[in-house]
Design an enzyme around this catalytic site. Structure first.
Site, PDB file in Angstrom:
ATOM      1  N   CYS A 262      10.039  55.377  44.154  1.00  0.00           N
ATOM      2  CA  CYS A 262      10.191  54.841  45.519  1.00  0.00           C
ATOM      3  C   CYS A 262       8.895  54.407  46.192  1.00  0.00           C
ATOM      4  CB  CYS A 262      10.887  55.865  46.395  1.00  0.00           C
ATOM      5  SG  CYS A 262      12.627  55.995  46.018  1.00  0.00           S
TER       6      CYS A 262
HETATM    7  C1  UDX Z   1       9.957  59.742  48.018  1.00  0.00           C
HETATM    8  C2  UDX Z   1      10.193  60.032  49.508  1.00  0.00           C
HETATM    9  O1  UDX Z   1       9.534  61.262  49.851  1.00  0.00           O
HETATM   10  C3  UDX Z   1      11.690  60.132  49.791  1.00  0.00           C
HETATM   11  O2  UDX Z   1      11.914  60.317  51.187  1.00  0.00           O
HETATM   12  C4  UDX Z   1      12.361  58.825  49.340  1.00  0.00           C
HETATM   13  O3  UDX Z   1      13.764  58.899  49.543  1.00  0.00           O
HETATM   14  C5  UDX Z   1      12.066  58.565  47.865  1.00  0.00           C
HETATM   15  O4  UDX Z   1      10.652  58.567  47.651  1.00  0.00           O
HETATM   16  P1  UDX Z   1       9.987  61.160  45.761  1.00  0.00           P
HETATM   17  O5  UDX Z   1       9.654  59.869  45.083  1.00  0.00           O
HETATM   18  O6  UDX Z   1      11.028  62.053  45.182  1.00  0.00           O
HETATM   19  O7  UDX Z   1      10.427  60.863  47.280  1.00  0.00           O
HETATM   20  O8  UDX Z   1       8.649  62.018  45.799  1.00  0.00           O
HETATM   21  P2  UDX Z   1       7.635  62.551  46.902  1.00  0.00           P
HETATM   22  O9  UDX Z   1       7.832  63.987  47.112  1.00  0.00           O
HETATM   23  O10 UDX Z   1       7.614  61.673  48.096  1.00  0.00           O
HETATM   24  O11 UDX Z   1       6.269  62.370  46.097  1.00  0.00           O
HETATM   25  C6  UDX Z   1       5.848  61.070  45.678  1.00  0.00           C
HETATM   26  C7  UDX Z   1       4.516  61.144  44.992  1.00  0.00           C
HETATM   27  O12 UDX Z   1       3.494  61.475  45.920  1.00  0.00           O
HETATM   28  C8  UDX Z   1       4.422  62.180  43.877  1.00  0.00           C
HETATM   29  O13 UDX Z   1       3.722  61.605  42.794  1.00  0.00           O
HETATM   30  C9  UDX Z   1       3.639  63.323  44.499  1.00  0.00           C
HETATM   31  O14 UDX Z   1       2.921  64.070  43.559  1.00  0.00           O
HETATM   32  C10 UDX Z   1       2.719  62.552  45.423  1.00  0.00           C
HETATM   33  N1  UDX Z   1       2.253  63.343  46.576  1.00  0.00           N
HETATM   34  C11 UDX Z   1       3.142  63.790  47.509  1.00  0.00           C
HETATM   35  C12 UDX Z   1       0.902  63.625  46.720  1.00  0.00           C
HETATM   36  O15 UDX Z   1       0.083  63.217  45.888  1.00  0.00           O
HETATM   37  N2  UDX Z   1       0.492  64.341  47.808  1.00  0.00           N
HETATM   38  C13 UDX Z   1       1.353  64.793  48.760  1.00  0.00           C
HETATM   39  O16 UDX Z   1       0.891  65.430  49.734  1.00  0.00           O
HETATM   40  C14 UDX Z   1       2.712  64.511  48.602  1.00  0.00           C
END
Ligand code: UDX
Length: 427
Positions: A262
């Site tokens: 996403c």
């Molecule tokens: C995301 C959105 O959070 C969600 O609302 C939407 O519907 C779909 O996309 P998701 O892709 O499941 O969800 O993962 P998310 O928890 O957002 O993490 C995305 C990426 O960011 C991961 O690679 C995670 O490791 C990274 N991340 C997240 C960080 O590097 N630091 C953070 O503080 C949070």
């Protein structure tokens, strides 16, 4: 019946609705009928089995078998991007198919768009297709709504049952009322719900994901600066600025960059929307650029500490784009492997994503289901995904050099090793 569709189907079925999950891929359909989704998500398999058993949930290849009896049709097909441009072929196809069925049907189900789509898509593409092919009129005998989702992989079931907000886009009162009634039966009254038009609901989804990406690229930029400032710690910076209620503590964990299906896709698509409107997309491009370069930052840490890659063996711990998931889409670990695989020997470990990774790299790298085995004779290990099982790793004596680059700063026992936490510099 992808990630969004299947979690939504089990949620509706658990709330005592009868749900028909439509899946065109015969292999996937077959495994669903046997209660076995082809991807991992905590709690999902149990709920699929439970609802299959109670017959609240059924899977089928054909929507035409159910068009006369359903009240709501949720569209959850993928909307992938190619070079930042959103590809609407799947959504156009299913909308066209439904519109054709509506031509001869007596039923008036509400069609609900869950798939992520760029602003204006519902007004300018989806609604015109539906009205033209079905010969129906919105608000009279055709009902349509947008309802973007905010699910996170790894916690999708909890997010489905307890969303932080409900966003419902409509352009006529009857569709709005039907959505209101259905959601009243599904969700607790304490969950805020926001009724708006199509364009705003589409933009909310894009803005939400772009803002999350902004927070991550922001803190990653600060982490890169911390690398250069002796004594500084990105986690302390994040912790304290996160106490400011105007900033908030979440999504400030520095790391190798965001991946997944996403955030990268929606941000690049938003950039295209800005460009298409003749607007300056510099701000969003810079967020994307920071993310693209994060893997190089990790490679630079390696070079600073171990010199070049020649004759080195590197263990990569964690392949999925986040913990508690087997999804490797846009995973930074995969990008790291692509950059390093011709330069040195690579061993990888992941609790869940080994098979998906093997499909990409074949015998170009070595795969391990046991962490200790993956560390044997390595010159360096890089923790990429914050899996729980890496937190308490203690024994690194099997490594050639016990050097650990921890991009997520999760390792607890760091005494007998050369520990290099990304974003935290020594005095
Ligand atoms: C995301 C959105 O959070 C969600 O609302 C939407 O519907 C779909 O996309 P998701 O892709 O499941 O969800 O993962 P998310 O928890 O957002 O993490 C995305 C990426 O960011 C991961 O690679 C995670 O490791 C990274 N991340 C997240 C960080 O590097 N630091 C953070 O503080 C949070």
């Amino acid at each position: 019946m992808g990630f969004v569709g299947l979690t939504l189907a089990v949620f509706f079925a658990s709330k005592n609705n009868v749900v028909y999950g439509i899946e065109k891929d015969p292999k996937r359909l077959n495994s669903l009928k046997n209660g076995s989704p082809d991807f991992f998500e905590p709690k999902l398999k149990n709920l699929v089995l439970k609802n299959l058993e109670s017959e609240n949930l059924m899977f089928s290849k054909n929507i035409e078998d159910f068009i006369e009896i359903v009240n709501y049709i949720f569209i959850t097909v993928g909307t992938p991007t190619k070079n930042g441009k959103i590809d609407l072929k799947f959504i156009k196809k299913i909308i066209t198919d439904i519109a054709k069925l509506l031509c001869t049907s007596k039923n008036c189900p509400v069609i609900v768009i869950k798939s992520t789509i760029a602003p204006k898509t519902t007004n300018e593409i989806i609604l015109p297709i539906l009205e033209k092919i079905s010969g129906r009129k919105i608000g009279k005998d055709l009902f349509l709504s947008t309802n973007p989702e905010f699910l996170r992989e790894g916690t999708a079931i909890d997010d489905q049952f307890n969303p932080h907000v409900l966003v419902i886009g409509t352009c006529d009162d009857r569709s709005k009322q039907k959505m209101k009634n259905f959601f009243k039966s599904l969700y607790s009254q304490t969950i805020p719900r926001f009724f708006t038009n199509f364009a705003t609901s589409e933009l909310i989804k894009y803005s939400n994901n772009a803002f999350l990406a902004t927070k991550i690229s922001f803190i990653n930029s600060i982490a890169n600066l911390c690398q250069k400032i002796p004594g500084s710690s990105v986690d302390d910076v994040a912790k304290i600025i996160g106490l400011d209620p105007r900033i908030g503590p979440l999504f400030l964990k520095a790391g190798p960059g965001y991946g997944g299906s996403c955030l990268p896709k929606d941000l690049s698509s938003l950039i295209t929307v800005f460009d298409n409107h003749g607007l300056d997309s510099k701000f969003f491009k810079s967020i994307e650029n920071v993310n693209t370069h994060q893997v190089d930052e990790i490679i630079n840490i390696f070079k600073d500490n171990l010199g070049n890659f020649t004759k080195k063996t590197i263990t990569i711990l964690g392949l999925s784009f986040k913990e508690n998931s087997d999804d490797i889409r846009e995973s930074r670990s995969i990008i790291l492997i692509k950059k390093l695989k011709n330069k040195c020997q690579i061993k990888v470990h992941d609790p869940m994503a080994i098979e998906k990774t093997r499909k990409l790299f074949g015998d170009k790298i070595e795969y391990f289901s046991d962490v200790t085995e993956s560390l044997k004779n390595s010159d360096c290990a890089i923790i990429m995904t914050p899996w729980n099982q890496y937190v308490n790793l203690k024994d690194f004596t099997m490594m050639k050099n016990p050097i650990i680059i921890d991009t997520r700063r999760i390792l607890k026992n760091t005494k007998k090793i050369k520990y290099i936490p990304y974003g935290k510099s020594k005095n």
